[in-house]
Design a protein around this motif. Structure first.
Motif, PDB file in Angstrom:
ATOM      1  N   THR A 131       0.815  -1.218   0.000  1.00 29.56           N
ATOM      2  CA  THR A 131       0.000   0.000   0.000  1.00 29.56           C
ATOM      3  C   THR A 131       0.845   1.263   0.000  1.00 29.56           C
ATOM      4  OG1 THR A 131      -0.134  -0.037   2.423  1.00 29.56           O
ATOM      5  CG2 THR A 131      -1.912  -1.133   1.185  1.00 29.56           C
ATOM      6  N   THR A 132       2.114   1.177   0.429  1.00 28.18           N
ATOM      7  CA  THR A 132       2.971   2.361   0.483  1.00 28.18           C
ATOM      8  C   THR A 132       3.894   2.469  -0.717  1.00 28.18           C
ATOM      9  OG1 THR A 132       4.629   1.163   1.769  1.00 28.18           O
ATOM     10  CG2 THR A 132       2.937   2.392   2.999  1.00 28.18           C
ATOM     11  N   LYS A 133       3.856   1.516  -1.606  1.00 26.85           N
ATOM     12  CA  LYS A 133       4.743   1.535  -2.760  1.00 26.85           C
ATOM     13  C   LYS A 133       4.435   2.726  -3.670  1.00 26.85           C
ATOM     14  CE  LYS A 133       6.119  -1.227  -6.773  1.00 26.85           C
ATOM     15  NZ  LYS A 133       5.865  -2.467  -7.542  1.00 26.85           N
ATOM     16  N   TYR A 134       5.453   3.435  -4.080  1.00 21.63           N
ATOM     17  CA  TYR A 134       5.282   4.585  -4.977  1.00 21.63           C
ATOM     18  C   TYR A 134       6.428   4.573  -5.972  1.00 21.63           C
ATOM     19  CZ  TYR A 134       4.590   9.335  -6.685  1.00 21.63           C
ATOM     20  OH  TYR A 134       4.352  10.424  -7.487  1.00 21.63           O
ATOM     21  N   ASP A 135       6.102   4.477  -7.261  1.00 24.47           N
ATOM     22  CA  ASP A 135       7.135   4.488  -8.281  1.00 24.47           C
ATOM     23  C   ASP A 135       6.605   5.215  -9.506  1.00 24.47           C
ATOM     24  OD1 ASP A 135       5.384   2.743  -9.549  1.00 24.47           O
ATOM     25  OD2 ASP A 135       6.500   0.947  -8.930  1.00 24.47           O
ATOM     26  N   ALA A 136       7.299   5.111 -10.616  1.00 26.75           N
ATOM     27  CA  ALA A 136       6.942   5.854 -11.830  1.00 26.75           C
ATOM     28  C   ALA A 136       5.545   5.531 -12.330  1.00 26.75           C
ATOM     29  CB  ALA A 136       7.969   5.573 -12.929  1.00 26.75           C
ATOM     30  N   SER A 137       5.049   4.359 -12.003  1.00 23.73           N
ATOM     31  CA  SER A 137       3.717   3.974 -12.471  1.00 23.73           C
ATOM     32  C   SER A 137       2.624   4.808 -11.815  1.00 23.73           C
ATOM     33  CB  SER A 137       3.467   2.488 -12.197  1.00 23.73           C
ATOM     34  OG  SER A 137       3.448   2.244 -10.801  1.00 23.73           O
ATOM     35  N   ASN A 138       2.955   5.470 -10.680  1.00 23.94           N
ATOM     36  CA  ASN A 138       1.970   6.298  -9.989  1.00 23.94           C
ATOM     37  C   ASN A 138       1.889   7.719 -10.548  1.00 23.94           C
ATOM     38  OD1 ASN A 138       3.307   4.399  -7.642  1.00 23.94           O
ATOM     39  ND2 ASN A 138       1.074   4.608  -7.448  1.00 23.94           N
ATOM     40  N   ILE A 139       2.805   8.067 -11.415  1.00 21.70           N
ATOM     41  CA  ILE A 139       2.840   9.426 -11.951  1.00 21.70           C
ATOM     42  C   ILE A 139       1.973   9.520 -13.195  1.00 21.70           C
ATOM     43  CG2 ILE A 139       4.317  11.235 -12.907  1.00 21.70           C
ATOM     44  CD1 ILE A 139       6.620  10.051 -11.284  1.00 21.70           C
ATOM     45  N   GLN A 140       1.053  10.473 -13.186  1.00 21.31           N
ATOM     46  CA  GLN A 140       0.166  10.673 -14.327  1.00 21.31           C
ATOM     47  C   GLN A 140       0.672  11.849 -15.146  1.00 21.31           C
ATOM     48  OE1 GLN A 140      -3.841  11.860 -13.365  1.00 21.31           O
ATOM     49  NE2 GLN A 140      -4.650  11.125 -15.319  1.00 21.31           N
ATOM     50  N   VAL A 141       0.930  11.629 -16.414  1.00 22.94           N
ATOM     51  CA  VAL A 141       1.417  12.677 -17.298  1.00 22.94           C
ATOM     52  C   VAL A 141       0.273  13.156 -18.175  1.00 22.94           C
ATOM     53  CG1 VAL A 141       3.041  13.282 -19.125  1.00 22.94           C
ATOM     54  CG2 VAL A 141       3.739  11.696 -17.312  1.00 22.94           C
ATOM     55  N   LEU A 142      -0.048  14.448 -18.058  1.00 18.84           N
ATOM     56  CA  LEU A 142      -1.115  15.038 -18.868  1.00 18.84           C
ATOM     57  C   LEU A 142      -0.479  15.850 -19.976  1.00 18.84           C
ATOM     58  CD1 LEU A 142      -3.449  16.274 -15.981  1.00 18.84           C
ATOM     59  CD2 LEU A 142      -3.581  14.133 -17.262  1.00 18.84           C
ATOM     60  N   GLU A 143      -0.920  15.640 -21.197  1.00 20.21           N
ATOM     61  CA  GLU A 143      -0.327  16.305 -22.345  1.00 20.21           C
ATOM     62  C   GLU A 143      -1.302  17.299 -22.967  1.00 20.21           C
ATOM     63  OE1 GLU A 143       1.007  13.374 -25.066  1.00 20.21           O
ATOM     64  OE2 GLU A 143       2.562  12.567 -23.735  1.00 20.21           O
ATOM     65  N   GLY A 144      -0.740  18.306 -23.633  1.00 19.26           N
ATOM     66  CA  GLY A 144      -1.555  19.294 -24.327  1.00 19.26           C
ATOM     67  C   GLY A 144      -2.489  20.023 -23.372  1.00 19.26           C
ATOM     68  N   TRP A 145      -3.728  20.192 -23.843  1.00 17.44           N
ATOM     69  CA  TRP A 145      -4.712  20.916 -23.046  1.00 17.44           C
ATOM     70  C   TRP A 145      -5.396  20.030 -22.018  1.00 17.44           C
ATOM     71  CZ3 TRP A 145      -3.918  25.709 -23.021  1.00 17.44           C
ATOM     72  CH2 TRP A 145      -3.520  26.400 -24.178  1.00 17.44           C
ATOM     73  N   GLU A 146      -4.995  18.774 -21.955  1.00 21.87           N
ATOM     74  CA  GLU A 146      -5.619  17.861 -20.996  1.00 21.87           C
ATOM     75  C   GLU A 146      -5.415  18.346 -19.563  1.00 21.87           C
ATOM     76  OE1 GLU A 146      -5.597  13.084 -19.862  1.00 21.87           O
ATOM     77  OE2 GLU A 146      -4.150  13.896 -21.311  1.00 21.87           O
ATOM     78  N   ALA A 147      -4.247  18.933 -19.279  1.00 21.30           N
ATOM     79  CA  ALA A 147      -3.965  19.420 -17.929  1.00 21.30           C
ATOM     80  C   ALA A 147      -4.898  20.565 -17.547  1.00 21.30           C
ATOM     81  CB  ALA A 147      -2.510  19.883 -17.829  1.00 21.30           C
ATOM     82  N   VAL A 148      -5.156  21.463 -18.488  1.00 25.89           N
ATOM     83  CA  VAL A 148      -6.050  22.591 -18.219  1.00 25.89           C
ATOM     84  C   VAL A 148      -7.466  22.091 -17.983  1.00 25.89           C
ATOM     85  CG1 VAL A 148      -7.020  24.719 -19.169  1.00 25.89           C
ATOM     86  CG2 VAL A 148      -4.614  24.150 -19.575  1.00 25.89           C
ATOM     87  N   ARG A 149      -7.914  21.172 -18.791  1.00 26.01           N
ATOM     88  CA  ARG A 149      -9.279  20.663 -18.662  1.00 26.01           C
ATOM     89  C   ARG A 149      -9.437  19.770 -17.424  1.00 26.01           C
ATOM     90  NH1 ARG A 149     -12.662  21.162 -22.712  1.00 26.01           N
ATOM     91  NH2 ARG A 149     -13.657  19.145 -22.327  1.00 26.01           N
ATOM     92  N   LYS A 150      -8.342  19.160 -16.980  1.00 28.71           N
ATOM     93  CA  LYS A 150      -8.384  18.315 -15.793  1.00 28.71           C
ATOM     94  C   LYS A 150      -8.435  19.160 -14.522  1.00 28.71           C
ATOM     95  CE  LYS A 150      -7.853  14.118 -13.898  1.00 28.71           C
ATOM     96  NZ  LYS A 150      -8.740  12.973 -14.167  1.00 28.71           N
ATOM     97  N   ARG A 151      -7.730  20.285 -14.505  1.00 28.01           N
ATOM     98  CA  ARG A 151      -7.667  21.156 -13.331  1.00 28.01           C
ATOM     99  C   ARG A 151      -7.978  22.598 -13.742  1.00 28.01           C
ATOM    100  NH1 ARG A 151      -7.768  16.868 -11.422  1.00 28.01           N
ATOM    101  NH2 ARG A 151      -6.264  15.827 -10.028  1.00 28.01           N
ATOM    102  N   PRO A 152      -9.181  22.890 -14.195  1.00 30.59           N
ATOM    103  CA  PRO A 152      -9.503  24.235 -14.698  1.00 30.59           C
ATOM    104  C   PRO A 152      -9.377  25.322 -13.631  1.00 30.59           C
ATOM    105  CG  PRO A 152     -11.495  22.916 -14.482  1.00 30.59           C
ATOM    106  CD  PRO A 152     -10.342  21.977 -14.302  1.00 30.59           C
ATOM    107  N   GLY A 153      -9.635  24.960 -12.368  1.00 34.04           N
ATOM    108  CA  GLY A 153      -9.556  25.957 -11.303  1.00 34.04           C
ATOM    109  C   GLY A 153      -8.180  26.573 -11.147  1.00 34.04           C
TER     110      GLY A 153
END
Length: 387
Positions: A5-27
């Motif tokens: 449950t505490t494991k954290y590696d590259a698979s936990n990182i979400q990469v958003l490309e283009g305008w996806e980041a803006v639409r994911k977190r508009p605030g």
């Protein structure tokens, strides 16, 4: 807690490309997905048009809330450059509307940012289900459509143009903003501020969303800060024992200019509105300087008239605010704001510049109009005793 449950590696990182980041977190870009965020989107599109007027390249800006839920912003400037080669300093149309801007810096005194961060119209495009642009430039009319941040059609020549200018319309994405609607009153308040603070600016705001409740206002105030104070006082102006003191002053020590207007009226409420480069501020060196200047002028006059003895303390800045209405606006070449919200001005030299100018103007008025000065001083004395 298990190792799994505490494991954290590259698979936990979400990469958003283009305008996806803006639409994911508009605030993060427009503040919220409520009415406040919608209002900020209008400001991001209107930013460029307003600055066209302030730079002398356009005469007016028209903003319309359309019946189908969109917003249309029109200016009569030279038209946005069609491609990168046309404008040495400005991006071409498609770049402006599809590429993230570097973000608004502090800006010089002539650079007005309507919203709180200046992310640019491309972010509005990314958060809109549809955006259209029409450019009237050098006798030719150009059009292009966009969807969720990308061009949906090529830039197309659409015939001859009458006059010049740019029209940008957008329809917010309901998947992001839900049933939120634009507030006419919220937009009017900010556009009215800008028109008060920039005497050459003319903005019209029209609401066509409901055929039986259409509204329209034309905002232009040649009197600047003086008109602003009169507006803030409204019907209470009749109770004012003095006319509005208003002045503009350029001071090289602060690399900028100030516009100040104020008066006292016979009611206890204090209304002091402050701005730096047309941006609303909650505090800063300009407001401290204004309060220091009014207190110093009133104290000096009271001593000249024998109303204060040698042992009486000076009036404090907190004692002269009762009944005071004021607008304090500074426009600086190099503004320094404290904090990410830019709500507090930090330029140290501004305090003394504003203090001296206010003290000089108010002191002169007190000596030249002693009958009304006596009424103001008595009001301030009464307020000080109540404190």
């Amino acid at each position: 807690m298990s190792e799994e449950t505490t494991k954290y590696d590259a698979s936990n990182i979400q990469v958003l490309e283009g305008w996806e980041a803006v639409r994911k977190r508009p605030g993060m870009y427009v503040g919220s997905t409520s009415e406040r965020g919608l209002r900020h989107m209008v400001f991001e599109v209107a930013d460029r048009a307003v600055n066209e007027v302030l730079d002398g390249r356009a005469a007016s800006v028209d903003v319309t809330l359309t019946p189908d839920g969109g917003v249309c912003v029109v200016d009569d400037g030279p038209g946005i450059p069609i491609d990168e080669t046309e404008g040495a300093d400005d991006p071409g149309l498609e770049a402006l509307l599809t590429q993230m801007q570097a973000g608004a810096g502090a800006g010089g005194r002539h650079d007005v940012t309507l919203g709180f961060c200046g992310v640019g119209p491309a972010v509005v495009n990314a958060l809109s289900q549809r955006m259209t642009a029409e450019v009237r430039r050098e006798g030719v009319r150009w059009v292009q459509e966009y969807a969720r941040g990308v061009a949906a059609t090529p830039l197309t020549e659409a015939g001859t143009a009458t006059g010049s200018g740019t029209t940008i319309a957008f329809w917010p994405d309901a998947d992001i903003f839900g049933a939120a609607e634009f507030s006419f009153d919220g937009l009017e308040e900010r556009f009215r501020e800008l028109a008060f603070l920039n005497q050459g600016l003319e903005i019209s705001l029209t609401d066509l969303r409901r055929s039986d409740e259409s509204r329209s206002v034309q905002l232009r105030f040649p009197g600047g800060a003086r008109d602003f104070v009169a507006f803030l006082d409204g019907h209470e102006a009749a109770s004012a024992p003095m006319d509005i003191i208003a002045f503009e002053h350029e001071d090289p020590r602060m690399a900028g200019m100030m516009e100040v207007a104020f008066r006292w009226r016979s009611c206890p409420e204090e209304r002091v509105r402050s701005f730096a480069n047309s941006r609303p501020t909650v505090d800063g060196t300009h407001t401290v300087g204004f309060r220091d200047g009014t207190a110093a002028a009133v104290t000096a006059y009271a001593r000249e008239q024998g109303l204060l003895t040698a042992t009486d303390p000076d009036f404090g800045a907190d004692q002269i605010g009762e009944g005071l209405t004021a607008v304090v606006s500074v426009k600086l070449d190099r503004p320094e704001f404290e904090g990410s919200t830019r709500a507090v001005l930090g330029n140290a030299e501004v305090r003394d510049c504003v203090r001296q100018a206010v003290q000089d103007r108010l002191g002169r008025w007190l000596r030249e109009d002693q009958a009304r000065a006596a009424v103001v001083i008595d009001w301030i004395f009464q307020g000080a005793r109540r404190d």
